[in-house]
Design an enzyme around this catalytic site. Sequence first.
Site, short mmCIF file in Angstrom:
data_model
loop_
_atom_site.label_atom_id
_atom_site.label_comp_id
_atom_site.label_asym_id
_atom_site.label_seq_id
_atom_site.Cartn_x
_atom_site.Cartn_y
_atom_site.Cartn_z
N PHE A 127 -15.99 21.77 -3.68
CA PHE A 127 -15.59 22.72 -4.34
C PHE A 127 -15.89 24.08 -4.23
O PHE A 127 -16.22 24.46 -2.94
CB PHE A 127 -16.66 22.11 -6.14
CG PHE A 127 -16.01 22.74 -6.73
CD1 PHE A 127 -15.21 22.48 -7.56
CD2 PHE A 127 -16.26 24.34 -7.02
CE1 PHE A 127 -14.88 22.29 -8.72
CE2 PHE A 127 -16.16 24.83 -8.17
CZ PHE A 127 -15.43 23.99 -9.07
N ASP A 198 -25.40 19.61 -5.06
CA ASP A 198 -24.42 19.98 -5.75
C ASP A 198 -23.83 18.16 -6.34
O ASP A 198 -23.83 17.34 -5.69
CB ASP A 198 -22.80 20.66 -5.38
CG ASP A 198 -22.18 21.03 -5.93
OD1 ASP A 198 -22.56 20.80 -7.89
OD2 ASP A 198 -22.03 22.91 -5.69
N TYR A 223 -22.32 21.57 -18.65
CA TYR A 223 -21.37 21.91 -19.25
C TYR A 223 -20.58 20.26 -19.42
O TYR A 223 -19.37 20.64 -19.55
CB TYR A 223 -21.08 22.80 -19.33
CG TYR A 223 -20.32 23.58 -17.63
CD1 TYR A 223 -19.36 22.23 -16.78
CD2 TYR A 223 -21.13 24.14 -17.28
CE1 TYR A 223 -18.79 23.04 -16.27
CE2 TYR A 223 -20.80 25.14 -16.35
CZ TYR A 223 -19.50 24.12 -15.07
OH TYR A 223 -18.33 24.88 -14.54
N LYS A 224 -20.52 19.71 -17.75
CA LYS A 224 -19.29 18.76 -17.50
C LYS A 224 -20.43 17.35 -18.76
O LYS A 224 -20.76 17.34 -20.19
CB LYS A 224 -19.90 18.36 -16.14
CG LYS A 224 -18.70 19.81 -15.29
CD LYS A 224 -18.57 19.91 -14.21
CE LYS A 224 -18.29 20.74 -13.50
NZ LYS A 224 -18.12 21.24 -12.13
N ARG A 372 -6.55 13.66 -12.65
CA ARG A 372 -7.82 13.10 -12.41
C ARG A 372 -8.23 12.84 -13.70
O ARG A 372 -8.28 13.67 -15.32
CB ARG A 372 -8.64 14.92 -12.17
CG ARG A 372 -10.28 14.18 -11.95
CD ARG A 372 -10.36 15.47 -11.75
NE ARG A 372 -11.14 16.65 -12.12
CZ ARG A 372 -11.86 17.00 -12.74
NH1 ARG A 372 -12.89 17.63 -11.28
NH2 ARG A 372 -12.07 17.70 -13.33
#
Length: 413
Positions: A127, A198, A223-224, A372
Amino acid sequence: MGQITKMSCIQLDEQDGLSALREEFVLPPEVIYLDGNSLGVLPKKTSLQMKTAIEKEWGQGLIRSWNQADWIHMPQRLGDKLAPLIGANEGEVIITDSTSINIFKVLVAALRLNATKNVIVTESANFPTDLYISESVITMMGCERRLIPEGESNIEKFIDDSVAVVLLTHINFKTGEIYDMERITQKAHMLGALVVWDLCHSVGAVPLHLSQHGVDFAVGCTYKFLNGGPGAPAFVYVKKSLLPSLQQPLTGWMGHAKPFNFDIDYQSAKDISQFLCGTPPILSYTAIDTSLDVFAKVDMHVVRDKSIKLTQLFIDLMEQECADYQFQLITPKDANSRGSMVSFTHPEGYPIIQALIANGVIGDFRAPNILRFGIAPLYLRYVDIWNTVQYLKKIMETSEWNHPKFKTREAVT
Ligand SMILES: *Cc1c(COP(=O)(O)O)cnc(C)c1O
């Protein structure tokens, strides 16, 4: 495998032991939400709990609430509440800052701990924030960075005894590929390197066993898949045995052993609290608190099992219904190497996603050409996957995507 029908999907929903959990969330009617890996949905109890925190604890309690509502210990308390989801022990997890800032803190702390070595290994497919933060850290610390090229499958090959830290994302944010955390961690340890995982696309999606695998450090978002709310603070995990000897670089007053002594000199807390920097944003913690309540009710192995069935259904239905339209699956076909998402490339990826969103199916687009779809098993139904593929088929059949209104890029894709 026989022909999949809408009826067979409805039957799978009827047999789904997790189906009642859908009731825990606010889900706009007419929306199929396949972006829970980017911003999770709103748990129904969150609004009320936040209203209480705002009106009662803040409005009436005022500054007394730091003690009376125990605001001051929310970062540690919620860290302990999250710990079982990642297979960590009490006192090993704290909720604080953003994932980006936490990557900075753990990378520098790890480099200082492993000071006889000076290489960070990470990968170009990581990322961007992991890449950008590690870029700055090596400049600051006078270290080197070894980038594993995209598409390279032998990660271990890049770890040797000059490596201080290995920084990897457990589930890739574009392809959904899962790395073998246990094997890579073992290899790194054998050669004297520390590991930072991560877990942004892993926590709340797959069972994790950090303590069992001896992982040194981990970071991740709330928050995912965890549904903690937009920009909710992230978590840091540190193996307990490392805590007493660390030097976390962002020495704000909240990480001090005794913040309210107001000493002139910094004295780091020796426990996980040393990863705090400034004053925690209490209202955001309140939202994380309710979102973790939902996870307390589920067994992550059951969630994982449903996730695999949903992603498999998506892949199979795309083959059955959309084989004519140039979609290329980039997510591993092997369920054990696949996280909770399905991604395809398509030359017209951006307008196709925009057309899907216009039809109420929210997925996302990742440059240069990736569509995605995040699969959150707590609230998604099998029939949602059926309907998604039917919308996609319609958009391709009618060339609906080819309308100019779907081609202008917005700031957030
Ligand atoms: C989403 C995500 C981040 C986000 O970091 P923030 O600091 O919260 O913006 C970091 N790493 C990975 C792998 C992600 O998927």
